[in-house]
Design a protein around this motif. Sequence first.
Motif, short mmCIF file in Angstrom:
data_model
loop_
_atom_site.label_atom_id
_atom_site.label_comp_id
_atom_site.label_asym_id
_atom_site.label_seq_id
_atom_site.Cartn_x
_atom_site.Cartn_y
_atom_site.Cartn_z
N ARG A 3 0.80 -1.22 0.00
CA ARG A 3 0.00 0.00 0.00
C ARG A 3 0.85 1.29 0.00
O ARG A 3 0.57 2.20 -0.79
CB ARG A 3 -0.94 -0.02 1.22
CG ARG A 3 -1.71 1.25 1.47
CD ARG A 3 -2.77 1.50 0.43
NE ARG A 3 -3.37 2.81 0.60
CZ ARG A 3 -4.39 3.28 -0.09
NH1 ARG A 3 -4.95 2.53 -1.01
NH2 ARG A 3 -4.87 4.48 0.12
N LYS A 6 2.16 1.80 -3.49
CA LYS A 6 1.08 2.19 -4.40
C LYS A 6 0.74 3.66 -4.23
O LYS A 6 0.54 4.39 -5.21
CB LYS A 6 -0.17 1.35 -4.13
CG LYS A 6 -0.14 -0.05 -4.68
CD LYS A 6 -1.48 -0.74 -4.43
CE LYS A 6 -1.48 -2.14 -5.01
NZ LYS A 6 -2.79 -2.82 -4.83
N ASN A 52 -8.14 6.44 -1.27
CA ASN A 52 -8.67 5.11 -1.55
C ASN A 52 -9.46 5.08 -2.86
O ASN A 52 -9.36 4.10 -3.63
CB ASN A 52 -9.58 4.65 -0.41
CG ASN A 52 -8.82 4.35 0.86
OD1 ASN A 52 -7.64 4.02 0.81
ND2 ASN A 52 -9.48 4.46 2.00
N ILE A 55 -6.94 5.40 -5.98
CA ILE A 55 -6.11 4.20 -6.14
C ILE A 55 -6.96 3.01 -6.56
O ILE A 55 -6.48 2.11 -7.26
CB ILE A 55 -5.33 3.92 -4.84
CG1 ILE A 55 -4.30 5.04 -4.60
CG2 ILE A 55 -4.63 2.57 -4.88
CD1 ILE A 55 -3.57 4.96 -3.27
N ALA A 56 -8.25 3.00 -6.17
CA ALA A 56 -9.14 1.90 -6.57
C ALA A 56 -9.30 1.83 -8.08
O ALA A 56 -9.51 0.74 -8.63
CB ALA A 56 -10.50 2.07 -5.91
N ASP A 59 -6.14 -0.05 -9.15
CA ASP A 59 -6.21 -1.44 -8.71
C ASP A 59 -7.19 -2.24 -9.56
O ASP A 59 -6.91 -3.39 -9.96
CB ASP A 59 -6.64 -1.51 -7.24
CG ASP A 59 -5.54 -1.09 -6.29
OD1 ASP A 59 -4.38 -0.98 -6.72
OD2 ASP A 59 -5.86 -0.85 -5.09
N THR A 60 -8.35 -1.64 -9.85
CA THR A 60 -9.36 -2.34 -10.64
C THR A 60 -8.88 -2.57 -12.07
O THR A 60 -9.09 -3.65 -12.64
CB THR A 60 -10.68 -1.55 -10.66
OG1 THR A 60 -11.12 -1.35 -9.31
CG2 THR A 60 -11.75 -2.29 -11.43
N GLU A 62 -5.84 -3.00 -13.02
CA GLU A 62 -4.85 -4.08 -12.98
C GLU A 62 -5.52 -5.44 -12.85
O GLU A 62 -5.11 -6.41 -13.49
CB GLU A 62 -3.87 -3.85 -11.83
CG GLU A 62 -2.88 -2.73 -12.07
CD GLU A 62 -1.80 -2.63 -11.00
OE1 GLU A 62 -2.03 -3.18 -9.89
OE2 GLU A 62 -0.76 -2.02 -11.27
N ILE A 63 -6.56 -5.52 -12.03
CA ILE A 63 -7.27 -6.79 -11.87
C ILE A 63 -7.92 -7.19 -13.18
O ILE A 63 -7.88 -8.36 -13.59
CB ILE A 63 -8.33 -6.66 -10.75
CG1 ILE A 63 -7.65 -6.52 -9.38
CG2 ILE A 63 -9.27 -7.87 -10.75
CD1 ILE A 63 -8.59 -6.12 -8.26
N TYR A 74 -0.96 2.87 -16.92
CA TYR A 74 -0.97 3.39 -15.55
C TYR A 74 -1.30 4.88 -15.54
O TYR A 74 -2.10 5.34 -14.71
CB TYR A 74 0.37 3.16 -14.86
CG TYR A 74 0.33 3.61 -13.41
CD1 TYR A 74 -0.09 2.75 -12.40
CD2 TYR A 74 0.61 4.94 -13.06
CE1 TYR A 74 -0.19 3.17 -11.09
CE2 TYR A 74 0.51 5.37 -11.75
CZ TYR A 74 0.10 4.49 -10.77
OH TYR A 74 -0.02 4.92 -9.47
N THR A 348 -11.72 -7.73 -3.13
CA THR A 348 -10.70 -6.81 -2.62
C THR A 348 -11.33 -5.69 -1.81
O THR A 348 -10.88 -5.35 -0.71
CB THR A 348 -9.89 -6.21 -3.79
OG1 THR A 348 -9.22 -7.28 -4.48
CG2 THR A 348 -8.86 -5.22 -3.28
N LYS A 352 -11.13 -5.24 2.52
CA LYS A 352 -10.63 -4.02 3.14
C LYS A 352 -11.60 -3.47 4.18
O LYS A 352 -11.20 -2.83 5.15
CB LYS A 352 -10.36 -2.96 2.07
CG LYS A 352 -9.16 -3.24 1.18
CD LYS A 352 -9.02 -2.17 0.11
CE LYS A 352 -7.84 -2.46 -0.81
NZ LYS A 352 -7.76 -1.46 -1.91
#
Length: 358
Positions: A3, A6, A52, A55-56, A59-60, A62-63, A74, A348, A352
């Motif tokens: 974290r 990131k 949050n 960054i979500a 993260d999403t 990337e998933i 990115y 995910t 959290k």
Amino acid sequence: MDRPAKRAKFEAAWERVRDELIAHVVSKSMPPDAVEWYRNNLDYNVPGGKLNRGIAVVDTAEILKGAALDDDEYHKAAILGWGVELLQAFFLVSDDIMDSTTTRRGQPSWHHAQGIGMIALNDAIMLESTIYYLLKKHFRDTPYYVDLLELFHDTTFQTEMGQLIDLITAPEDHVDLSKFSLDRYRLIVTFKTAYYSFYLPVALAMLMSGVPTSYTLDGRTIEPYKVARSILLPLGEYFQIQDDFLDFSAPPEVLGKVGTDVINNKCSWCVNTALVLATPSQRAVLDDNYGRKDAAAEARVKEVFEAVGVREQYAKYEADVHRRLVEKIAVIPEGAERGTLKREIFTTFLEKIYQRTM
């Protein structure tokens, strides 16, 4: 990537975005003092929170890709993430003015900062408008540009509707618990919090990743944005209910702040739950003491919360909502194809939030 790493990478992307925005206003022949004001507005209000939501988006994305994003991917995801953070900043600056809030994130609210005052209204509007400059510059040539515009516009309007309901239900200077109800509370939370905090970041990443409005997998027609909403809106409601419960139950040294929902007349889950369960005499205590700037009155309200079993009700709610969300996530069919939903997006988020203490 952990974290802190990131966050550091995402913050580095902000510096690039901010410098780009400053260069844009300079190109419009804005005078130096106006450019400096805009820079201060951006730096003071946008990057200081938990990040949050922004960054979500990364993260999403990337998933959905199933691998690390390349530099271009990115940067695009980070721009969308900072768009969410700009929207958050717009809401917070505006909300602090409406609520007469004096502090935010450990410093004076923007309109209380030295020399700012009601210019903060224009600053809030500029924070929102900045989103659309970034979208136009970086996404105008993409096939999903209009979808991005509509998603940000729709989410902003939904959040503003939630804010309206909240403000007319629970003005800080006029307590009327007859306006409160769990149904109205859920409406406020869905519109004011769940859409922009949970659905927006995921939907942005889905658009960027090429997730279509529908696809067929294992003989089933999937409408991924509807599926995402069906999970993320209840998840956002759970997050806010959890936040309200922690405001009442968590000690300041754990929560990181002193709970203020009772003295500020907040239409919180705790008081709405207590209103359902209270006896007539307990209801009278709530009517007489809720929303008063008085520690003794606050203590009397919390005694009612304890007496009617708010803690027990929350434990039941949390167990039930966790079970329901796990069931919803489990039925999402997964395939190896790019552009399809992945259960990991939602697990995910849930991991959290579940049983958090601060």
